[in-house]
Design an enzyme around this catalytic site. Structure first.
Site, PDB file in Angstrom:
ATOM      1  N   SER A 151       0.822  -1.222   0.000  1.00 41.67           N
ATOM      2  CA  SER A 151       0.000   0.000   0.000  1.00 41.67           C
ATOM      3  C   SER A 151       0.847   1.258   0.000  1.00 41.67           C
ATOM      4  CB  SER A 151      -0.925   0.007   1.222  1.00 41.67           C
ATOM      5  OG  SER A 151      -1.782  -1.099   1.177  1.00 41.67           O
ATOM      6  N   TYR A 162      -3.179   5.588   5.260  1.00 39.65           N
ATOM      7  CA  TYR A 162      -2.281   4.428   5.250  1.00 39.65           C
ATOM      8  C   TYR A 162      -1.399   4.467   4.007  1.00 39.65           C
ATOM      9  CZ  TYR A 162      -1.035  -0.526   6.087  1.00 39.65           C
ATOM     10  OH  TYR A 162      -0.372  -1.708   6.348  1.00 39.65           O
TER      11      TYR A 162
HETATM   12  N1  LIG Z   1      -1.461  -7.850   7.797  1.00 38.58           N
HETATM   13  C1  LIG Z   1      -1.313  -7.317   6.603  1.00 38.58           C
HETATM   14  O1  LIG Z   1      -1.992  -7.695   5.626  1.00 38.58           O
HETATM   15  C2  LIG Z   1      -0.261  -6.242   6.383  1.00 38.58           C
HETATM   16  C3  LIG Z   1      -0.004  -5.844   5.071  1.00 38.58           C
HETATM   17  C4  LIG Z   1       0.946  -4.863   4.844  1.00 38.58           C
HETATM   18  C5  LIG Z   1       1.611  -4.282   5.901  1.00 38.58           C
HETATM   19  N2  LIG Z   1       1.331  -4.681   7.172  1.00 38.58           N
HETATM   20  C6  LIG Z   1       2.069  -4.023   8.244  1.00 38.58           C
HETATM   21  O2  LIG Z   1       2.668  -4.990   9.073  1.00 38.58           O
HETATM   22  C7  LIG Z   1       2.890  -4.424  10.360  1.00 38.58           C
HETATM   23  C8  LIG Z   1       2.442  -5.415  11.411  1.00 38.58           C
HETATM   24  O3  LIG Z   1       1.048  -5.612  11.269  1.00 38.58           O
HETATM   25  P1  LIG Z   1       0.316  -6.996  11.565  1.00 38.58           P
HETATM   26  O4  LIG Z   1      -0.409  -7.373  10.320  1.00 38.58           O
HETATM   27  O5  LIG Z   1       1.239  -7.948  12.188  1.00 38.58           O
HETATM   28  O6  LIG Z   1      -0.817  -6.468  12.564  1.00 38.58           O
HETATM   29  P2  LIG Z   1      -1.112  -6.759  14.093  1.00 38.58           P
HETATM   30  O7  LIG Z   1      -2.268  -5.897  14.430  1.00 38.58           O
HETATM   31  O8  LIG Z   1      -1.201  -8.232  14.333  1.00 38.58           O
HETATM   32  O9  LIG Z   1       0.210  -6.232  14.832  1.00 38.58           O
HETATM   33  C9  LIG Z   1       0.508  -4.884  14.958  1.00 38.58           C
HETATM   34  C10 LIG Z   1       0.956  -4.618  16.385  1.00 38.58           C
HETATM   35  O10 LIG Z   1       1.318  -3.237  16.485  1.00 38.58           O
HETATM   36  C11 LIG Z   1       0.891  -2.792  17.744  1.00 38.58           C
HETATM   37  N3  LIG Z   1       0.740  -1.343  17.767  1.00 38.58           N
HETATM   38  C12 LIG Z   1      -0.243  -0.582  17.210  1.00 38.58           C
HETATM   39  N4  LIG Z   1      -0.041   0.704  17.498  1.00 38.58           N
HETATM   40  C13 LIG Z   1       1.080   0.768  18.248  1.00 38.58           C
HETATM   41  C14 LIG Z   1       1.792   1.833  18.861  1.00 38.58           C
HETATM   42  N5  LIG Z   1       1.366   3.108  18.787  1.00 38.58           N
HETATM   43  N6  LIG Z   1       2.920   1.534  19.547  1.00 38.58           N
HETATM   44  C15 LIG Z   1       3.350   0.255  19.661  1.00 38.58           C
HETATM   45  N7  LIG Z   1       2.704  -0.783  19.127  1.00 38.58           N
HETATM   46  C16 LIG Z   1       1.585  -0.526  18.427  1.00 38.58           C
HETATM   47  C17 LIG Z   1      -0.436  -3.501  17.977  1.00 38.58           C
HETATM   48  O11 LIG Z   1      -0.776  -3.524  19.366  1.00 38.58           O
HETATM   49  C18 LIG Z   1      -0.138  -4.880  17.420  1.00 38.58           C
HETATM   50  O12 LIG Z   1       0.312  -5.770  18.418  1.00 38.58           O
HETATM   51  C19 LIG Z   1       2.152  -3.095  10.369  1.00 38.58           C
HETATM   52  O13 LIG Z   1       3.081  -2.055  10.160  1.00 38.58           O
HETATM   53  C20 LIG Z   1       1.206  -3.204   9.197  1.00 38.58           C
HETATM   54  O14 LIG Z   1       0.871  -1.952   8.632  1.00 38.58           O
HETATM   55  C21 LIG Z   1       0.420  -5.657   7.444  1.00 38.58           C
END
Ligand SMILES: NC(=O)c1ccc[n+]([C@@H]2O[C@H](COP(=O)([O-])OP(=O)(O)OC[C@H]3O[C@@H](n4cnc5c(N)ncnc54)[C@H](O)[C@@H]3O)[C@@H](O)[C@H]2O)c1
Length: 270
Positions: A151, A162
């Protein structure tokens, strides 16, 4: 956990933000399995503490600790780095992975939501790099891995903040790489596609949406968090010793397409 095998991160110390869930938790397990010690930061205290306890139990040694920390607060990210140096002696790897999403186009998104996404997804990465670089210098170099997203490469419908934050993370990753390459500090980004984590649970649970997603992805499935953690492991390890300032996409082929229909498949169905 590591047995007698010397893992790919043997002796290394990593900080992982967003380390209590999804991709960050998968990276914590993988990094420790490869011989690293980790400091996990997250807002989710219960899950983070439970994971650190699980990792310590499996290793039979204190290899992980959790600190509640908010990436929007520089001092709280600095506390993670300080814990790595104090408890484990050094910092070699900073995995800036915490992130949130927020639906809304430019008109529907309110200013507070825009600011919150930018604060977590972009400012959080800046805070991670700012806190880590002095410690990586003290260690004689190291690796920063930032979790961006596909994204940040192309845009999504209704995902304004985002898209802006993740695109900025990609170019910010490049500038960190340039500024610190001569100090033996590498900085790269991983760009996940659709990954099965709590972040995507709400949308993945809607079957027509999940089906549309699968149809759009050449590999016809969501990725799992370990498949992204393995990319982060590569970028964090010495195997990527000449890799800096780049992004690695792991999306089942989604961004390989220019968006045109699958003409041979359509023709064969006529
Ligand atoms: N899951 C997907 O499809 C996907 C795709 C592209 C990018 N991402 C990116 O991957 C990364 C991890 O996401 P995920 O999919 O594992 O999601 P997830 O929600 O399982 O994990 C994200 C974690 O970040 C923590 N978090 C949120 N805000 C925070 C803050 N202010 N300070 C500290 N911790 C905080 C949450 O509590 C959570 O434990 C993110 O940056 C997300 O944007 C995910």
């Amino acid at each position: 956990m590591n047995g007698n095998r010397q893992g790919r991160l043997h002796g290394r110390v990593a900080v992982i933000t967003g380390g209590a869930s999804g991709i960050g938790a998968a990276a914590a397990r993988l990094f420790v399995g490869e011989g690293a010690r980790v400091v996990l930061g997250d807002l989710a205290q219960g899950a983070g503490e439970a994971l650190a306890q699980e990792l310590n139990g499996l290793a039979g040694a204190p290899v992980a600790r959790f600190l509640r920390s908010d990436v929007t607060q520089l001092q709280e990210v600095e506390a993670l780095v300080a814990a790595a140096e104090r408890d484990f002696g050094r910092l070699d790897i900073m995995f800036n992975n915490a992130g949130i999403g927020s639906f809304g186009d430019t008109v529907t998104l309110d200013v507070a939501q825009w600011k919150q996404v930018i604060d977590v997804d972009l400012n959080g990465v800046f805070h991670g790099c700012k806190a880590a670089i002095p410690a990586l210098r003290r260690a004689g170099g190291g690796a920063i891995v930032n979790t961006a997203s596909i994204s940040g490469i192309g845009a999504d419908y209704g995902f304004a903040a985002y898209n802006a934050a993740k695109a900025a993370v990609i170019n910010y990753t490049r500038t960190v790489a340039l500024d610190h390459a001569a100090e033996n500090i590498r900085c790269n980004a991983v760009c996940p596609g659709w990954i099965d984590t709590p972040l995507t649970e709400a949308t993945s649970g809607i079957e027509p949406l999940a089906r549309a997603w699968r149809e759009a992805i050449p590999m016809r499935r969501a990725g799992n968090p370990e498949e992204i953690a393995r990319v982060a492991l590569f970028l964090a390890s010495d195997e990527a010793s000449y890799v800096t300032g780049t992004t690695v996409v792991a999306d089942g082929g989604l961004t390989a397409s220019n968006g045109q229909p699958n003409i041979p498949a359509l023709l064969s169905g006529l």
